[in-house]
Design a protein around this motif. Structure first.
Motif, mmCIF file in Angstrom:
data_model
loop_
_atom_site.group_PDB
_atom_site.id
_atom_site.type_symbol
_atom_site.label_atom_id
_atom_site.label_comp_id
_atom_site.label_asym_id
_atom_site.label_seq_id
_atom_site.Cartn_x
_atom_site.Cartn_y
_atom_site.Cartn_z
ATOM 1 N N THR A 49 45.342 43.504 54.571
ATOM 2 C CA THR A 49 43.968 43.050 54.352
ATOM 3 C C THR A 49 43.734 42.478 52.781
ATOM 4 O O THR A 49 42.797 41.707 52.790
ATOM 5 N N VAL A 50 44.624 42.882 51.810
ATOM 6 C CA VAL A 50 44.605 42.447 50.674
ATOM 7 C C VAL A 50 45.189 41.015 50.616
ATOM 8 O O VAL A 50 46.423 40.862 50.612
ATOM 9 N N ARG A 51 44.449 39.986 50.478
ATOM 10 C CA ARG A 51 45.132 38.587 50.613
ATOM 11 C C ARG A 51 44.573 37.576 49.613
ATOM 12 O O ARG A 51 45.020 36.844 49.133
ATOM 13 N N ARG A 52 43.142 38.026 48.990
ATOM 14 C CA ARG A 52 42.606 37.262 48.003
ATOM 15 C C ARG A 52 42.439 38.222 46.575
ATOM 16 O O ARG A 52 42.104 39.170 46.496
ATOM 17 N N VAL A 53 43.228 37.704 45.628
ATOM 18 C CA VAL A 53 43.293 38.358 44.205
ATOM 19 C C VAL A 53 41.835 38.632 43.865
ATOM 20 O O VAL A 53 41.413 39.806 43.393
ATOM 21 N N GLY A 54 41.047 37.633 43.979
ATOM 22 C CA GLY A 54 39.494 37.719 43.442
ATOM 23 C C GLY A 54 38.816 38.981 44.212
ATOM 24 O O GLY A 54 38.111 39.636 43.807
ATOM 25 N N ASP A 55 39.148 39.106 45.639
ATOM 26 C CA ASP A 55 38.366 40.089 46.243
ATOM 27 C C ASP A 55 39.155 41.494 45.620
ATOM 28 O O ASP A 55 38.162 42.518 45.474
ATOM 29 N N LEU A 56 40.404 41.510 45.228
ATOM 30 C CA LEU A 56 40.850 42.912 44.858
ATOM 31 C C LEU A 56 40.281 43.218 43.651
ATOM 32 O O LEU A 56 39.735 44.252 43.195
ATOM 33 N N ALA A 57 40.148 42.119 42.501
ATOM 34 C CA ALA A 57 39.540 42.332 41.333
ATOM 35 C C ALA A 57 38.025 42.901 41.330
ATOM 36 O O ALA A 57 37.592 43.667 40.721
ATOM 37 N N HIS A 58 37.300 42.216 42.525
ATOM 38 C CA HIS A 58 36.142 42.550 42.630
ATOM 39 C C HIS A 58 35.742 44.060 42.982
ATOM 40 O O HIS A 58 34.866 44.885 42.343
ATOM 41 N N GLU A 59 36.708 44.660 44.039
ATOM 42 C CA GLU A 59 36.652 46.039 44.450
ATOM 43 C C GLU A 59 37.018 46.817 43.394
ATOM 44 O O GLU A 59 36.495 47.928 43.377
ATOM 45 N N GLN A 60 37.517 46.523 42.330
ATOM 46 C CA GLN A 60 38.251 47.341 41.370
ATOM 47 C C GLN A 60 37.287 47.441 39.788
ATOM 48 O O GLN A 60 37.291 48.002 39.141
ATOM 49 N N GLY A 61 36.196 46.536 40.103
ATOM 50 C CA GLY A 61 35.126 46.341 39.174
ATOM 51 C C GLY A 61 35.744 45.536 37.933
ATOM 52 O O GLY A 61 35.222 45.505 36.744
ATOM 53 N N LEU A 62 36.682 44.582 38.166
ATOM 54 C CA LEU A 62 37.296 43.839 37.024
ATOM 55 C C LEU A 62 37.091 42.453 37.183
ATOM 56 O O LEU A 62 36.863 41.936 38.441
ATOM 57 N N SER A 63 37.192 41.795 36.165
ATOM 58 C CA SER A 63 37.014 40.241 36.292
ATOM 59 C C SER A 63 38.492 39.753 36.434
ATOM 60 O O SER A 63 39.386 40.545 36.341
ATOM 61 N N PHE A 71 48.103 42.915 34.841
ATOM 62 C CA PHE A 71 49.272 42.575 35.587
ATOM 63 C C PHE A 71 50.542 41.945 34.541
ATOM 64 O O PHE A 71 51.605 42.414 34.641
ATOM 65 N N ALA A 72 49.972 41.211 33.764
ATOM 66 C CA ALA A 72 50.867 40.650 32.871
ATOM 67 C C ALA A 72 51.412 41.553 31.888
ATOM 68 O O ALA A 72 52.621 41.816 31.312
ATOM 69 N N ALA A 73 50.488 42.600 31.396
ATOM 70 C CA ALA A 73 51.007 43.482 30.593
ATOM 71 C C ALA A 73 51.801 44.765 31.129
ATOM 72 O O ALA A 73 52.633 45.316 30.458
ATOM 73 N N TRP A 74 51.500 45.279 32.365
ATOM 74 C CA TRP A 74 52.216 46.343 32.926
ATOM 75 C C TRP A 74 53.180 46.047 34.009
ATOM 76 O O TRP A 74 53.838 46.841 34.344
ATOM 77 N N LYS A 111 48.689 37.495 41.984
ATOM 78 C CA LYS A 111 48.987 36.443 42.987
ATOM 79 C C LYS A 111 50.574 36.399 43.441
ATOM 80 O O LYS A 111 50.822 36.293 44.439
ATOM 81 N N TRP A 112 51.394 36.392 42.553
ATOM 82 C CA TRP A 112 52.552 36.379 42.646
ATOM 83 C C TRP A 112 53.143 37.647 43.301
ATOM 84 O O TRP A 112 54.094 37.625 44.045
ATOM 85 N N VAL A 113 52.589 38.741 43.039
ATOM 86 C CA VAL A 113 52.947 39.991 43.772
ATOM 87 C C VAL A 113 52.479 39.878 45.293
ATOM 88 O O VAL A 113 53.301 40.254 46.025
ATOM 89 N N VAL A 114 51.485 39.286 45.529
ATOM 90 C CA VAL A 114 50.878 39.103 47.040
ATOM 91 C C VAL A 114 52.131 38.252 47.705
ATOM 92 O O VAL A 114 52.332 38.516 48.867
ATOM 93 N N LEU A 115 52.330 37.284 46.902
ATOM 94 C CA LEU A 115 53.329 36.102 47.624
ATOM 95 C C LEU A 115 54.676 36.800 48.072
ATOM 96 O O LEU A 115 55.308 36.562 48.949
ATOM 97 N N ARG A 116 55.146 37.601 46.722
ATOM 98 C CA ARG A 116 56.458 38.369 46.894
ATOM 99 C C ARG A 116 56.613 39.202 48.107
ATOM 100 O O ARG A 116 57.473 39.200 48.870
ATOM 101 N N TYR A 117 55.460 39.898 48.471
ATOM 102 C CA TYR A 117 55.537 40.936 49.494
ATOM 103 C C TYR A 117 55.308 40.117 50.795
ATOM 104 O O TYR A 117 55.781 40.811 51.826
ATOM 105 N N ARG A 118 54.565 39.142 50.674
ATOM 106 C CA ARG A 118 54.610 38.302 52.250
ATOM 107 C C ARG A 118 56.186 38.123 52.363
ATOM 108 O O ARG A 118 56.478 37.942 53.439
#
Length: 277
Positions: free
Chosen positions: A182-196, A204-207, A213-220
């Motif tokens: 169900t995690v398809r939109r990065v914006g929704d994931l950020a909102h759920e975590q209380g992050l911009s 993601f760049a640092a850790w 978005k790249w991770v979502v596409l790779r797992y697809r």
């Protein structure tokens, strides 16, 4: 922490690979499991060259390698590979690798963002000066799997590693992307975590080393590759929708760009026993 999985996600033509090499996974020592996902061991003795192909996970690997006909053992750090990873195997050799959890490498190399290593394979001493030729030799020349695992444990346990809440957060978010369709939109994931969005991208760049978005596409692509290699009949339009693509054409485009052949062609080649780009 999850135990090593036994699936072959990411491996192009896994049955072909397993016909040519001995491939195993083992758990690291308990204190390492927070950030090290598993060890993977490969041995080969080939009468003719063989090229293996992998659609890599969003993870950093530390490997100790020995191509017996080409030189002494050596160690390498491989960042997240952005495209298909190809390794040509010849003669006799072995690899003993530590796969860090996506997000779990930086606690061992805290001075640099993980994005510094993305798309790169470099001598491990550039990241871990503690590694010597003797270190690599002690790992890859060990007599059996138990001794190789013990040597990997000994080296990694010798490295400084402090708990890192940001690494823990990155690991949790990547795991959720991998396991929750169900995690398809990065914006929704950020909102759920209380992050911009910007904060999530920086995390993601640092850790992790790549964007969410790249991770979502790779797992697809991993899921599509697994389905293409294990199912006889696939409704590609339905699979595209299930994976969150707007339509089948977008799945075909991403699969072809990553694997090198369209998904229908790959599926046919797997059934014929000759899969590969």
């Amino acid at each position: 922490m999850e135990a090593p999985r036994h699936d072959t996600r990411g491996i192009v033509d896994p049955s072909g690979l397993l016909d040519h090499v001995r491939f195993r996974r083992h758990e690291p020592a308990g204190p390492l499991r927070r950030y090290v996902e598993w060890y993977w061991l490969i041995d080969w003795d080939l009468p003719a060259p063989y090229a293996s192909h992998v659609v890599p996970h969003p993870a950093v690997n530390l490997t100790f390698q020995w191509d017996e006909d080409e030189g002494p053992p050596y160690a390498e750090v491989t960042g997240v590979a952005l495209g298909l990873y190809t390794r040509k195997l010849t003669g006799r050799g072995r690899v003993c690798g530590a796969k860090f959890r996506p997000g779990g490498f930086r606690p061992y190399a805290p001075d640099d963002p993980v994005s510094r290593w993305t798309g790169r394979a470099l001598p491990a001493r550039e990241v871990f000066p503690q590694i010597t030729g003797d270190t690599a030799r002690s790992v890859v020349t060990a007599a059996d799997d138990r001794d190789r695992v013990a040597a990997l444990d000994a080296f990694l346990l010798s490295l400084p590693c402090a708990p890192d809440p940001q690494a823990d957060l990155a690991i949790d978010l990547v795991r959720r992307i991998r396991t929750d369709r169900t995690v398809r939109r990065v914006g929704d994931l950020a909102h759920e975590q209380g992050l911009s969005m910007r904060a999530l991208q920086r995390l993601f760049a640092a850790w992790v080393g790549v964007s969410p978005k790249w991770v979502v596409l790779r797992y697809r692509i991993h899921e599509a590759l697994e389905q293409a290699g294990t199912r006889d009949a696939i409704d590609w339009a339905a699979l595209a929708a299930d994976l969150g693509y707007a339509d089948q054409a977008h799945l075909v485009r991403d699969f072809t760009a990553t694997v090198g052949v369209p998904p229908t062609a790959y599926a046919a080649e797997v059934r014929a026993g000759r899969a590969g780009p």
